[in-house]
Design an enzyme around this catalytic site. Structure first.
Site, PDB file in Angstrom:
ATOM      1  N   ALA A 101       2.371  49.592  30.797  1.00  0.00           N
ATOM      2  CA  ALA A 101       2.244  48.792  29.582  1.00  0.00           C
ATOM      3  C   ALA A 101       2.714  49.642  28.407  1.00  0.00           C
ATOM      4  O   ALA A 101       2.913  50.850  28.538  1.00  0.00           O
ATOM      5  CB  ALA A 101       0.800  48.348  29.368  1.00  0.00           C
ATOM      6  N   LYS A 102       2.908  49.015  27.275  1.00  0.00           N
ATOM      7  CA  LYS A 102       3.240  49.742  26.047  1.00  0.00           C
ATOM      8  C   LYS A 102       2.920  48.839  24.870  1.00  0.00           C
ATOM      9  O   LYS A 102       2.988  47.608  24.979  1.00  0.00           O
ATOM     10  CB  LYS A 102       4.723  50.130  26.008  1.00  0.00           C
ATOM     11  CG  LYS A 102       5.010  51.348  25.147  1.00  0.00           C
ATOM     12  CD  LYS A 102       4.561  52.626  25.852  1.00  0.00           C
ATOM     13  CE  LYS A 102       5.009  53.873  25.107  1.00  0.00           C
ATOM     14  NZ  LYS A 102       4.689  55.085  25.869  1.00  0.00           N
ATOM     15  N   GLY A 103       2.573  49.446  23.751  1.00  0.00           N
ATOM     16  CA  GLY A 103       2.269  48.663  22.563  1.00  0.00           C
ATOM     17  C   GLY A 103       2.755  49.353  21.317  1.00  0.00           C
ATOM     18  O   GLY A 103       3.169  50.513  21.349  1.00  0.00           O
ATOM     19  N   ASP A 142       0.589  57.485  21.185  1.00  0.00           N
ATOM     20  CA  ASP A 142       2.039  57.606  21.303  1.00  0.00           C
ATOM     21  C   ASP A 142       2.545  58.030  19.926  1.00  0.00           C
ATOM     22  O   ASP A 142       1.766  58.501  19.094  1.00  0.00           O
ATOM     23  CB  ASP A 142       2.640  56.262  21.760  1.00  0.00           C
ATOM     24  CG  ASP A 142       4.018  56.409  22.388  1.00  0.00           C
ATOM     25  OD1 ASP A 142       4.982  56.676  21.635  1.00  0.00           O
ATOM     26  OD2 ASP A 142       4.152  56.259  23.609  1.00  0.00           O
TER      27      ASP A 142
END
Length: 411
Positions: A101-103, A142
């Protein structure tokens, strides 16, 4: 070629090498869920400001989805999608029980006060809290975020679901964060570099290193490589670049950078043009900043024998081909920078068990995981007669494909 196109291209090449069924290939490429939310907050001056937040949950065949949240003004759906997909293959290469996943939120964190960042983080968490969770989707820091950001997410999430330290990783140690997590990605870069050099009868000691980027990953990699006997001869960050052919004093550079918010003006070397850093004479080049920095325009001028991709997607496919013909060995991002997510896994395990590891155990386990992953990638390279990037992609894609089929999810 943008990050999404490049990542999808690498996936399709791996799928072809593996002989995947076309329906399975298509299903593996499509994200499980894409989330886009508006986050409106009051600024310190009383005005309202709106930001767009994203979360792409790519795949959960092998376990809860895992990936960072970045705050950057250039965050967009394609980039988040590409990075979420990369996380799926990265966690599979590392053989930790996660998906990808990434946001991110499209904002400039440097232009926001601490209280504004907190409000923005809490509003974003309110919008996605029912879509993340300990066994669903576990965010991490991140670009533009840190352990404090994770503390705010944990606190806001806990208002809805009860105290849940395992819902995010990269937390402060006082809130259940893992010892060794701060240095984990940089330490993983060291271990991955050691594994690659050992394949060619070499060690860290005596090798000349050039590092692009002096944030968390680049600075830790530089410190650990220097401690292991490597000679770091040039480094850059957003403020400038510095070179010393006899080796930079990394401890002094870290101190200077902290005091001056960048390496510009460091007296322990000569200032050079940041654009020239990637083409400096060296043995090992470590891009640890943004993606797409090694491209067809500069690939022919790169003099390094080895490239360790500490950043995500630093090398364009066109540059890959040029460098391959030159005999440059590239250790791909989904292996080289997997130390962070691996120690995030260790943190998650510690939170679930309610038992904290000492730092020596964290670092020893990380070395084991990175070294084993490198060996598995080399085995795939031999099986499919491919380079390290395709070896890593075939390893990751194959593991996810097998889990998908075993769960009966294939189209």
């Amino acid at each position: 070629m943008n990050a999404l196109a490049a990542t999808s291209r690498n996936f399709k090449q791996a799928a072809k090498l593996l002989g995947l069924d076309s329906k399975l290939e298509k299903s593996l490429l499509i994200p499980f869920r894409e989330i886009k939310v508006e986050c409106t907050i009051p600024k310190d001056d009383g005005t309202l400001a709106s930001y767009v937040g994203f979360r792409v949950q790519h795949d959960n065949a092998r376990g809860p989805m895992k990936g960072g949240i970045r705050y950057h003004h250039e965050v967009d759906p394609d980039e988040v999608n590409a990075l979420a997909q990369l996380m799926t293959w990265k966690t599979a290469v590392a053989n930790i029980p996660y998906g990808g996943a990434k946001g991110g939120i499209g904002c400039s964190p440097g232009d926001l006060s601490i209280s504004e960042l907190e409000r923005l983080t809490r509003v974003f968490t309110q919008k996605i809290h029912d879509l993340i969770g300990i066994h669903t989707d576990v965010p991490a820091p991140d670009m533009g975020t840190n352990s404090q950001t994770m503390a705010w997410i944990l606190d806001e999430y806990s208002k809805f679901h009860g105290y849940s330290p395992a819902v995010v990783t990269g937390k402060p140690v006082d809130l259940g964060g893992s010892l060794g997590r701060d240095a984990a990605t940089g330490r993983g870069v060291l271990f991955a570099t050691e594994a690659l050099l050992a394949e060619h009868g070499k060690g860290i000691a005596g090798q000349r290193f050039v590092i692009q980027g002096f944030g968390n990953v680049g600075s830790w990699a530089a410190q650990l490589i220097s401690e292991a006997g490597g000679k770091v001869i040039a480094i850059s960050d957003v403020t400038g670049a510095v070179k010393n052919v006899d080796g930079l004093d990394i401890a002094q550079l870290v101190k200077h950078s902290a005091e001056n918010k960048g390496i510009k003006g460091f007296k322990g070397g000569d200032a050079i043009a940041p654009d020239s850093l990637l083409t400096e004479e060296c043995d090992v080049l470590i891009p640890a900043a943004l993606g797409g920095v090694i491209n067809k325009d500069n690939a022919n001028d790169i003099k390094a024998k080895y490239i360790i991709e500490a950043a995500n997607h630093p090398t364009d496919p066109e540059a890959d081909e040029i460098l391959s013909k030159k005999g440059v060995l590239i250790l791909p991002d989904i292996l080289a920078n997997s130390g962070g997510v691996t120690v995030s896994y260790f943190e998650w395990v510690q939170n679930i068990q309610g038992f904290m590891w000492d730092e020596e155990k964290v670092n020893a386990e990380l070395r084991t995981y990175i070294t084993r992953a490198f060996g598995n990638v080399k085995q795939m390279c031999r099986s499919h007669s491919c380079d390290l990037r395709m070896g890593a992609f075939t390893l990751g894609v194959n593991r996810v494909a097998r889990a998908t089929v075993l769960r009966g999810w294939e189209a």
